[in-house]
Every structure is written in structure tokens, then in C-alpha cells.
Design an enzyme around this catalytic site. Structure first.
Site, mmCIF file in Angstrom:
data_model
loop_
_atom_site.group_PDB
_atom_site.id
_atom_site.type_symbol
_atom_site.label_atom_id
_atom_site.label_comp_id
_atom_site.label_asym_id
_atom_site.label_seq_id
_atom_site.Cartn_x
_atom_site.Cartn_y
_atom_site.Cartn_z
ATOM 1 C CG ASP A 251 -1.942 1.192 1.058
ATOM 2 O OD1 ASP A 251 -2.384 1.467 0.034
ATOM 3 O OD2 ASP A 251 -2.553 1.291 2.428
ATOM 4 C CG ASP B 231 -8.188 4.865 0.280
ATOM 5 O OD1 ASP B 231 -7.919 3.460 0.218
ATOM 6 O OD2 ASP B 231 -7.433 5.485 0.792
ATOM 7 C CD GLU C 71 -0.060 5.461 -3.961
ATOM 8 O OE1 GLU C 71 0.386 5.812 -2.920
ATOM 9 O OE2 GLU C 71 -0.456 4.256 -4.180
HETATM 10 C C1 GLC Z 1 -4.886 3.431 2.633
HETATM 11 C C2 GLC Z 1 -5.225 2.145 1.930
HETATM 12 C C3 GLC Z 1 -6.380 1.513 2.553
HETATM 13 C C4 GLC Z 1 -6.023 1.205 4.175
HETATM 14 C C5 GLC Z 1 -5.282 2.334 4.966
HETATM 15 C C6 GLC Z 1 -4.724 1.934 6.005
HETATM 16 O O1 GLC Z 1 -5.982 4.439 2.699
HETATM 17 O O2 GLC Z 1 -5.702 2.608 0.682
HETATM 18 O O3 GLC Z 1 -6.821 0.414 1.963
HETATM 19 O O4 GLC Z 1 -6.892 0.719 4.847
HETATM 20 O O5 GLC Z 1 -4.356 3.183 3.891
HETATM 21 O O6 GLC Z 1 -3.615 1.095 5.645
#
Ligand code: GLC
Length: 785
Positions: A390, A468, A393
Site C-alpha cells: 500500500d 479508497d 505511489e
Molecule cells: C490506505 C489504503 C487503505 C488502508 C489504509 C490504512 O488508505 O488505501 O486500503 O486501509 O491506507 O492502511
């Protein structure tokens, strides 16, 4: 071939009979290959080169490029002589400032090629749709839009229809006109844009920083051929383990081992199938990657083992930001061995993410990828099966809770590039490091990686989700063109957070979303920490029943979906795709984006608005069968019933849909395989089921099983021929249930020419027969009265 002309040098190269590369440089200098190039080496090809007057033609086979050496303009034609992608002018260059880009305010572009923009205008045919473009919101056809390629974390309040760039960058599109499709991949990892007839009607502008233009043209001639060509060049999608196609439950966060166990047991007590639970950032000790919180996850190996005993796998999130802290082994080791990105003056780049001040691995370095890969032992040693990358980017703020900013663009990366050059590759390279690391630390087993950011080619390393979204009807609707666009861009294993991430989910929306989600290539329910619980039972008994049925349908479809994963791995074929993919010649279907195909056999037309209980469905040419009722329909518009419990879905005549028995997890063997034979009116149809052990890499050595089924046309009786199973994989012993969808009750059924026991289901017009699957060829024929 290479030619100098008035404004620079153009190099044209045939990489395959159907793929041509064009490179343009104003000063005749072309950058060297990069070790992180996303291109696959293709076998040599031998094009014809014809020079005449001022023009040179490079005829590759299905594709010809013609360069006007005097003007420096290129155009293409296919083997039918159709012209396309004509340059309107020679390419132009100019230096720009950061403010002229969408990178952000006051962003300084690095000197030299870092601020040199190359731009090329090409003609657009008036009847072309422009599809693909990777991860986008908005409509399927991007004509009249200007699209940026620059990976960003589009965080709160989340993305919406009008947005431009999100977490991933795919400078790729296909242009589809009736009877012909071609594709273009602008191979720039720098900031780049496509203006698809927005500024000027019928003018397509390619622009990129980096001072050199490099693009590939694909000959098509169908959307399927373009995706095949793109993934031949940039890598075929990884084959996921079977469990990854099952249902995944997630939440930010299940914050303790007790909670995680309770969730797994909650599924089992309610008989709702489940294969994976995702552990979001709170399993870590203070968000330090590759650690476990000592209180809340005191014994992770035990927790994971308990999940495994319930048939559930653990997937853990890993962010690239490493907490800057002396005494934390990952930070200490990374600093000592030079794994983190540094400013030109040698000081490490520091940015803020979940753990506070953080350091960022330079994934363009091979040694850093190896190191990062090895760190995953902290997860795999306790039995974790999948890794969720995650914030890659990468998502960074300069100060705690400040606005997003990319890391300074002049920071060196990979030893030979600046961040400006490889920004769009950050998530891609992290996914690659993770995939290769898992391959190394768990030899012989298939890695499974989920990534938020990516670039063209990330399909080789990871599945992805769309980040998200929100618990809004608009986002349920948007998921269709969004996932379909990614499928066309070479990325088949995709899904969105079912139920929505931000805001509070609610009953009707959740019911509709889970019914559609049963068909997403990647099926995960995930929600934000501040939102209402979103487990399948969170909205009361009625919705729980709907969710259970939807997930059960998913599990029954697994033999079909898994075959689609094999097909994706072989040719790039998207699993979820727009109608134009399967029916490119029907111009009326080119813009349809609220119905999708799941593989070539299944059409899904979900409800995406509140209060709606029926909807218009466009059935393409052929005969169609309602998946839920068995009713047969002809091509054309249909008002379909859409009770809350299900998304209208139709099977194409000529299909053999392979369904498994209902399982709670893919750990349970497939003991019953149902062959639903849906005959077309007057043509036979075929399907080949592909199976393997679902987890090892033996499929690479041919340890698979394939069985071809042929369904006769209705006017030829509608019988089913089961081919002999081929290949070295031996499936679990099982029963075959053959179900023939007929137009009238037959007098009997014959198995291999002999009358046999059978049953008739009047309400669905189905003749059914059960036999032991012995891997041999069989023929089931209705006896007409
Ligand atoms: C980011 C991710 C999401 C995750 C959050 C906390 O917003 O896109 O899926 O739950 O981080 O890790």
C-alpha cells in the site's frame, strides 16, 4: 531503421510482425536501456524495408510504418491497407516548469531532460472510441479528455468521476473503430499526458517529460489482439494461487488476534465462504514494517495457524515507508547498506507516513529489492500467505498530516536516474521486489501480491485494487468502467473495495455491491476504520442471506474463474471486460459500460441505483440464458428482473459453464464438477477447463489438466461431448453433473450411445445426468421423442 530529419532523429523498429516501436529524439541521442525496463525481450523479427524518394516503409507483417524523412512524420497502416495513427506534424520540444504540469504547486523539475517536454500530435478517426488508459474514474471511452500519467495517493475525500490521475499510471490506450482496433503504449515513466481530442477536436497529443518520445504501436486488429500484444511486450499477468480467487474479508483494522479469530469464526458459524483475511496496519508494532505488535498480536504464528485450520489465509499489509528510528533493525540495516533514497547531497529522503518520519527504499536497485524481498521472512515464517503493498505511489507528506508531495524530483534512484524519471515505477518496483522476494523465501509456491500503485507491466507481479472509494452508489457504478479499463490495459486481476471504503455502508448498497463483487476478478470487502462494520452479517438477516448467496455463487463459479486466470496468464485476456472486447463489430455496444463480460461466456448487468428492481439489458448477438432462472432470450434489449438478491447475469449460448460444489474455502477439494451446457441455436460451442494444484509452480512444467467440452447446437440436439482429459495434473476424485439446457423435454438421455438414468427439471428445462469423472471422453445425447 533510423532517420535524421529537420527536427531531430526518428528511429523505427519492428519488434514483432504486429508491434512497431518509434523513438524520437531532438538531438539524435537515445537513452540507454534501464535495468528496470518493463519490456520483455521478444524473438527477432525480419521486416521489409522499402525506400522510395523521401519515404521509408517498414513492413513488419501485420503492421507497416511509413516515415516521411523530409518532414519527420510517421503513419501506420495494417495489412488491409487501413491507415491510422498519422502524425499531423513532426514532434516538437520545449522546456516547461513544474507549474505547467499536474505534479503539484511549486514543484521544481530537475534540469535538462527533466523539464524538456516532447509533444506529438496524431490524427484521430471520427468513428474511433479510445479505451484502456489504466486506472481511471469516469467513462470507458476517454475521447475529449486530457489524461495525466503521474501516480498519486488520491486520499480523503476519495476520488470521483471527474478525476484525472490516481494511484496507477498506464500510458496506454486502444482505439476501436467498427471492424478494427489498434493500440499505443507511450513508454515513458516520466510525467506524461494524452490529450484525447480535448484541446483540439480529433487531435490526439502525446506529451512527455524526459526529452525523448518512445512509443509502441500494436496492430490489433481486435481489442483482444491488442491486449495480447501489450502483454506479450510487457509481461503476462501472474497466475494467482486458487485461494486468491476466493472471498477476502478486510477492515482497517482488525486490531488484535482475538478480533481476527472472531471474524474467521464468524464466517464459519454463518456458513459464509471465506479464503483470506487481510491485516491492515495495526498488526504492526507502531507501524514498523516487518514487525508484529507484541500485545495485540502476541503470537502471530498461532493466530495464523488457527486461521489456516479454518481454511483461511492471512494477508498482511506492507507500506514502503520505513520508520526512521535508531535501533529498529530494518531502518538500521537499510541505512548501513544504502537501501534508502537519498538527496543529491547524500542525506536520506525523509517523509511522513503512518509511522511518522520515514525512509523510502530505492526499489530501482537490485540489491535493495533482494533485501526487501528477504525481509518478508518476518511474515512468511509465521505463515502469512499474501502481501498487500500500500501507499506505494509513494504517498508522502512533508510534515505530519501535511499535504501530499512527491519526493524531491532530483533525488537519484537506481544509480542512474532521478526520481522524476522513475516516480511512476515506484509501486511497480515495490510489487516486483515483493513478488520476487516471496518466490525466494517460499520456493516452489506461487506468490500473491496486491498493490495499490502500478505501471504497465505490474500485471506480472501483482493484483490490484482501486484504492479508497466510498460507500456511494456512484462508486458501485464507477467500478464497472474502472475495472474494465484496467482489464483492457493488461491488468486482469482487479477489484474495488466491496461496500465502499470511506463513509458508512448501508443495507441496499451493500447487497447490490456484494452481488456484483461476486464477479470481480479480485473479491474483497474492505472499509475505513471510522465506518460502520461491513462484514456480510453487519446489515441484518436479509442482507446476510443475500451476501451468503452471492459469495456462494462466487465459489461455485471458481472452476470457470480459475480457467479465466489461466487464460489471462497465457494471453493477457482480461477476466472482466467491456462488451466491445467480445463484440467489437457491433458498434452499438462500444459505449456500453454498465454491463460487462466475465470471460467470454458470462454477461453481468448489475443494478447500481437505489430502489431499482429491474433494468434494461442489451443482449449482444446470439442466444442467451438467464443464469439465475435458466430462461432463454434472443439478442436485443431486455427488461430483466433484478430483485435485491441478485445481479442479472446471462450465459452466452454455446457455453459450457463449469461450476464447483459449494465450498467454504478452496482448501476443500473439488468433489463435484457441474457442466452446465447452454446450446446456441445453430452453432456448436466449445470450452476448455484448465485445472492444476492451485498453489505450486508446477504448472510451469505442464502439470495441469485440460478438458475440452463441446456443446452441440440446439437444432443438432443440444448434446454435450466431454473430451479426454489431457495433461499431467490428476484432479481429486469427483462426480460430474451434466446439465443440458434444452428447449423441450427429451424422451431420454444416452451416455456413450446407451440409455442411462437421468432426471428432468421442468422449471428450468434441464436434463441432468451424474457420472464419475474418469478423465475419459464421453458423449451425452438427448433422445428426441
Ligand atoms: C490506505 C489504503 C487503505 C488502508 C489504509 C490504512 O488508505 O488505501 O486500503 O486501509 O491506507 O492502511
Amino acid at each position: 531503421m533510423s532517420a535524421e530529419h529537420a527536427v531531430g532523429s526518428t528511429r523505427i523498429e519492428a519488434l514483432a510482425p504486429d508491434i512497431i516501436r518509434v523513438r524520437y529524439s531532438p538531438d539524435g541521442r537515445f537513452p540507454a536501456e534501464r535495468p528496470w525496463d518493463v519490456l520483455i525481450d521478444l524473438p527477432p523479427t525480419y521486416p521489409d524495408l522499402i525506400e522510395k524518394d523521401d519515404t521509408v516503409r517498414l513492413a513488419a507483417g501485420a503492421l507497416t510504418a511509413m516515415l516521411d524523412c523530409h518532414r519527420g512524420v510517421v503513419e501506420f497502416s495494417n495489412d488491409a491497407g487501413m491507415r491510422f495513427a498519422q502524425d499531423l506534424e513532426p514532434p516538437g520540444t520545449r522546456d516547461i516548469s513544474g507549474d505547467e504540469t499536474r505534479i503539484g504547486h511549486d514543484i521544481e523539475l530537475p534540469a535538462g531532460n527533466g523539464r524538456r517536454l516532447v509533444k506529438l500530435d496524431k490524427a484521430m478517426a471520427a468513428d474511433e472510441s479510445y479505451l484502456g488508459f489504466g486506472q481511471r474514474t469516469g467513462r470507458l471511452d476517454r475521447r475529449h479528455r486530457c489524461l495525466t500519467h503521474w501516480t498519486i495517493d488520491h486520499s480523503y475525500p476519495g476520488h470521483s468521476r471527474g478525476d484525472d490521475n490516481l494511484y496507477q499510471a498506464h500510458p496506454f490506450f486502444m482505439a476501436v473503430r467498427p471492424g478494427f482496433a489498434w493500440g499505443l503504449f507511450m513508454y515513458s515513466t516520466w510525467y506524461s499526458t494524452f490529450d484525447v481530442g480535448a484541446e483540439k477536436e480529433d487531435v490526439l497529443s502525446l506529451s512527455t517529460l524526459g526529452g525523448v518520445l518512445d512509443y509502441f504501436v500494436f496492430a490489433g486488429p481486435t481489442p483482444a489482439a491488442v491486449v495480447e500484444q501489450l502483454t506479450r511486450l510487457t509481461g503476462r499477468p501472474a497466475l494467482p494461487p486458487l485461494w486468491a480467487l476466493g472471498f477476502h474479508q478486510s477492515r482497517w483494522s482488525y486490531g488484535s488476534d482475538a478480533e481476527v479469530r472472531a471474524i474467521a469464526r464468524g464466517f464459519r458459524e454463518r456458513a459464509i465462504p471465506l479464503d483470506a483475511i487481510h491485516l491492515d496496519i495495526d498488526y504492526m508494532d507502531g507501524y514498523r514494517v516487518f514487525t508484529w505488535d507484541k500485545d495485540r498480536f502476541a503470537n502471530p504464528a498461532e493466530t495464523v495457524a488457527e486461521l489456516r485450520s479454518l481454511g483461511v489465509r492471512a494477508v498482511t499489509i506492507v507500506d514502503p515507508g520505513v520508520k526512521q528510528e535508531t535501533g529498529y533493525a530494518v531502518a538500521d540495516e537499510g541505512l548501513a547498506d544504502g537501501h534508502f533514497v537519498r538527496h543529491p547531497d547524500g542525506t536520506p529522503v525523509v517523509g511522513y507516513v503512518w509511522p511518522g518520519a520515514s525512509l523510502f527504499p530505492d526499489f530501482c536497485r537490485g540489491a535493495t529489492r533482494d533485501w526487501w524481498g528477504r525481509l518478508h521472512r518476518a511474515l512468511t515464517d509465521v505463515g502469512v500467505d499474501g502481501v498487500w503493498c500500500d501507499m506505494n505511489e509513494p504517498s508522502i507528506t512533508e510534515r505530519p498530516h501535511g499535504p501530499q508531495r512527491p519526493m524531491p524530483l532530483d533525488t537519484p534512484q537506481g544509480g542512474e536516474a532521478s526520481h522524476a524519471e522513475v516516480h511512476n515505477l515506484y509501486g511497480h518496483m515495490m510489487a516486483r521486489a515483493t513478488h520476487e522476494g516471496l518466490e525466494r523465501v517460499r520456493p516452489g509456491r506461487r506468490p500473491w501480491v496486491l498493490t495499490r500503485s502500478g505501471y504497465v507491466g505490474t500485471q506480472r507481479w501483482a493484483a490490484s485494487w482501486m484504492g479508497d472509494n466510498s460507500s456511494w452508489w456512484e462508486h458501485l457504478e464507477m467500478s464497472l468502467p474502472q475495472l474494465a479499463s484496467l482489464g483492457l490495459s493488461g491488468s486482469p486481476h482487479v477489484g474495488v473495495d466491496i461496500g465502499g471504503f470511506y463513509h458508512h455502508g448501508f443495507d441496499e448498497l451493500f447487497a447490490r455491491w456484494i452481488a456484483l463483487g461476486a464477479y470481480y476478478p479480485f473479491m474483497r470487502n474492505h472499509a475505513h476504520r471510522d465506518s460502520r462494520p461491513q462484514e456480510p452479517w453487519a446489515f441484518g438477516h436479509e442482507i446476510e442471506t443475500i451476501a451468503r448467496d452471492a459469495i456462494a455463487l462466487r465459489y461455485r463459479l471458481l472452476p470457470y474463474l480459475y480457467t479465466l486466470a489461466h487464460r489471462a496468464h497465457r494471453t493477457g485476456e482480461p477476466i472482466l471486460r467491456p462488451l466491445v472486447y467480445d463484440f467489437p463489430d457491433d458498434w452499438m455496444l462500444h459505449q456500453v459500460e454498465d454491463q460487462v463480460m466475465i470471460g467470454p461466456q458470462l454477461l453481468v448487468a448489475p443494478v447500481y441505483q437505489p430502489g431499482v428492481r429491474r433494468r434494461l439489458v442489451e443482449l449482444p448477438a446470439g442466444t442467451w440464458y438467464d443464469l439465475h432462472t435458466g430462461a432463454r432470450h434472443d439478442a436485443g434489449p431486455l427488461i430483466a428482473d433484478a430483485p435485491l438478491a441478485r445481479a442479472p447475469a446471462f450465459v452466452r449460448g454455446g457455453s459450457v459453464l463449469t461450476l464447483g460444489q459449494l465450498r467454504q474455502s478452496t482448501d476443500e477439494p473439488l468433489t463435484e464438477l457441474t457442466l452446465e451446457a447452454y446450446p446456441a441455436e445453430d452453432e456448436s460451442g466449445h470450452w476448455t477447463l484448465t485445472e492444476d494444484d492451485g498453489d505450486s509452480l508446477d504448472y510451469r512444467e505442464g502439470v495441469i489438466a485440460e478438458t475440452r467440452y463441446t456443446v452441440a447446437a440446439l437444432n443438432a440436439g443440444g448434446g454435450l461431448a466431454i473430451g479426454e482429459r489431457t495433461g499431467r495434473f490428476e484432479p481429486h476424485p469427483r462426480t460430474l453433473v451434466v446439465r443440458l439446457h434444452l428447449d423441450a423435454k427429451p424422451a431420454g438421455l444416452k451416455l456413450d450411445g446407451k440409455r442411462c438414468d437421468w432426471s428432468w427439471q421442468d422449471d428450468r428445462c434441464v436434463a441432468e445426468l451424474r457420472l464419475t469423472d474418469d478423465g475419459r471422453a464421453h458423449r451425452v445425447t438427448p433422445v428426441r421423442g
